[in-house]
Design an enzyme around this catalytic site. Structure first.
Site, PDB file in Angstrom:
ATOM      1  CD  GLU A 177      69.537  25.554 -61.656  1.00  0.00           C
ATOM      2  OE1 GLU A 177      68.753  26.158 -61.695  1.00  0.00           O
ATOM      3  OE2 GLU A 177      70.398  25.735 -60.854  1.00  0.00           O
ATOM      4  CD  GLU A 375      66.160  22.745 -59.372  1.00  0.00           C
ATOM      5  OE1 GLU A 375      65.998  23.788 -58.494  1.00  0.00           O
ATOM      6  OE2 GLU A 375      67.434  21.999 -59.372  1.00  0.00           O
TER       7      GLU A 375
END
Length: 470
Positions: A177, A375
Site C-alpha cells: 500500500e 488483505e
C-alpha cells in the site's frame, strides 16, 4: 447478468474455490512485533510519529504491540491450529539495517530466520513483504522517498534479505500500500512521516517508490537461491468502484472513476499501476504531470516495468457509481440512515461485498494477471463474552459475503489466486492505535493473551472444505 448491490445470491453457488487457491492470513512487523528498541533495531518514521503527542489516538504506541517478537512460536502454533496454510508477514527494514543503509544487524536477520524456520516446521508457506510502512528514520533525515537514492537504498536492503532467506522461501511482495504511504503520510499528514507536500514533491515521492519497486524486483530475481521466485506489488484498492447496476454505461463510469481522469484523488489507480504493469504513465495524466518528473523518465520507466507473477491488492470497500444523465461518472448519495458500516472511522464505508467482485474484474481486465487479495477484513467491537468466547458474527457475515463475491469473479473468468485475511490478531492500527480490532484472534493488550474468535474457527472450516458454507 444483472447484479445490483442487493441482488446477489452467489453464496448458494456450490462451486468451490480453485484447487490450488492460496488461503492465508496477514500481519505487519510494526503492528505486531513490539521490541522496538531491542537487539539493535533502529528507529522508523512510525516510531517517531507515534512518540509525537497528538498523532496517535490516546497516545498509543507500538513499543510492545502484540510482542510477536518474543511470542512468534505461539503465534505460528496458532496459525497451524487454525489450519491456515500461508502466512504473510513483513520484514522491518530497521531490524535488518538499523540506519536503513550501512552495517547489517545480524540479530535482526536472526529473528526472521527463526520465524521462517518455525513456519516451515509447521508446514506454513511464508510470504514476505519487504516494506509495510516502517521507513528508517535515519534515511528520512536524508530526504526519505524525496531522495532519488532511495530506490538504491531499497534495492540494497532487498538484496540483503533475499540473500539471507531465499534458500527457504520464494514468495515476495515488494511494497504494501505505498499509495497509502503517499496519500496519508506525505499529502494529508495523518500517517508517518506526517508531511503535507505539494503536487511536485508528491509526484517525486511516488516516482521514487515505483523505481524502488522495480529495482527490488530485479534484485529478488537476480539473487534468489530458490529458482523462479513469485513476486508481486501490493496496492491499496481503496478506490474500487462498483456499478450501481450492471449496465455498460455504469461499468464505464466505474472504470473512469478508478483509472481515468475522473478519479477524485491526487493520483489515479492507473498513475500508480500503469508504469508497473504496462510500462508507462497514463497519457491523460502525464500531460499534466510531466513537468514534475525527471528528464530520465524513459530510462526510469524501463527500470520500473519488471515482470510480476500476479496482481496483489488489498480491498476493504467499494463506492457505488453510476453514469448520470449528462454522461458523467458520479457516486450517488446514499439515503440517510441506510449505510451499513464497520466499527471504524478510518474505514467508514457502505458495507460493499461487491468490491471483491468488481475490483478483481476491473484490475484483471486492465492488467491481465491473476488476482490475489492480499488483505481483506473488518474491524469490530469485539470483547470476550461471559462464556469465555468472542462472538463476532458480524465479521463472519462480512467475510462470507465478500468471499462469495471473489469466488463469483473466479466463476466469471477472473483467475483468482489467493486470499489473505486481515488480520491474524488484533494489533496496533496505525494512527488509531488499539481502538479497533481487525483480528480473528482477540488480544488482551495488558496480559497479551490470545483468544481465537468465532471467525477464526469459521475461517478454519472454510479452508478445510475450500468453499463457503451454504
Amino acid at each position: 447478468m444483472h447484479h445490483t448491490e442487493q441482488s446477489n445470491d452467489s453464496t448458494r453457488n456450490p462451486i468451490s474455490f480453485p484447487k490450488d487457491f492460496i488461503w492465508g492470513t496477514a500481519s505487519a512487523a510494526f503492528q505486531v512485533e513490539g521490541a522496538f528498541d531491542q537487539d539493535g533495531r533502529g528507529l522508523s518514521t512510525w516510531d517517531v510519529f507515534a512518540q509525537t503527542p497528538g498523532r496517535v489516538w490516546q497516545g498509543h504506541n507500538a513499543e510492545v504491540a502484540c510482542d510477536h517478537y518474543h511470542r512468534y512460536k505461539e503465534d505460528v502454533a496458532l496459525i497451524k491450529k487454525l489450519g491456515i496454510p500461508a502466512y504473510r508477514f513483513s520484514i522491518a527494514w530497521t531490524r535488518v539495517l538499523p540506519s536503513g543503509i550501512g552495517p547489517i544487524n545480524q540479530k535482526g536477520l536472526d529473528f526472521y530466520d527463526r520465524l521462517i524456520d518455525e513456519l516451515l516446521a509447521q508446514e506454513i508457506v511464508p510470504y514476505a513483504t519487504l516494506f509495510h510502512w516502517d521507513f528508517p528514520y535515519d534515511l528520512f533525515c536524508k530526504g526519505g522517498w524525496l531522495n532519488r537514492d532511495s530506490a538504491d537504498w531499497f534495492a540494497n536492503y532487498t538484496k540483503i534479505v533475499v540473500d539471507a532467506f531465499s534458500d527457504r522461501m520464494s514468495n515476495w511482495m515488494t511494497f504494501n500500500e505505498p499509495n497509502g504511504v503517499v496519500g496519508a503520510g506525505h499529502e494529508q499528514g495523518v500517517h508517518a512521516p506526517g508531511l503535507k507536500l505539494g503536487k511536485r514533491e508528491l509526484t517525486g515521492v511516488l516516482h521514487n517508490i515505483l523505481r524502488a519497486h522495480g529495482k527490488s524486483v530485479k534484485a529478488i530475481r537476480e539473487h534468489s537461491k530458490t529458482p523462479n521466485p513469485e513476486v508481486c506489488f501490493v496496492y491499496a484498492g481503496g478506490t474500487v468502484h462498483v456499478p450501481k447496476t450492471d449496465t455498460p454505461a455504469n461499468r464505464d463510469a466505474a472504470r473512469s472513476r478508478m483509472f481515468g481522469a475522473e478519479h477524485p484523488g491526487t493520483f489515479s489507480d492507473a498513475w500508480w499501476m500503469d508504469p508497473i504493469y504496462l510500462g508507462s504513465y497514463p497519457k491523460d495524466e502525464l500531460e499534466e504531470n510531466r513537468k514534475y518528473l525527471p528528464d530520465s523518465l524513459e530510462e526510469d520507466l524501463k527500470e520500473i516495468f519488471q515482470p510480476l507473477d500476479y496482481f496483489g491488492v488489498n480491498i476493504y470497500r467499494g463506492h457505488v457509481t453510476e453514469q448520470n444523465a449528462e454522461g458523467k461518472a458520479i457516486i450517488p448519495p446514499l439515503p440517510q440512515g441506510t449505510a451499513m458500516v464497520t466499527a471504524t472511522d478510518l474505514f467508514t464505508f457502505p458495507f460493499s461485498p461487491l468490491a471483491l467482485y468488481w475490483g478483481p474484474l476491473f484490475y484483471h481486465e486492465r492488467y491481465k494477471l491473476p488476482i490475489c487479495i492480499t488483505e481483506n477484513g473488518m474491524p469490530n467491537n469485539d470483547w470476550i463474552a461471559d462464556d469465555g468466547k468472542v462472538h463476532d458474527e458480524q465479521r463472519i457475515d462480512f467475510l462470507k459475503r465478500y468471499l462469495s463475491e471473489f469466488r463469483r469473479a473466479g466463476i466469471d473468468g477472473v483467475p483468482i489466486k489467493g486470499y489473505f485475511l486481515w488480520t491474524l490478531m488484533d494489533n496496533f492500527e496505525w494512527n488509531i492505535g488499539y481502538r479497533e480490532r481487525f483480528g480473528i484472534t482477540y488480544v488482551d493488550f495488558e496480559t497479551l493473551e490470545r483468544t481465537p474468535k468465532e471467525s477464526a474457527y469459521w475461517y478454519r472450516d472454510v479452508i478445510a472444505r475450500n468453499n463457503l458454507p451454504a
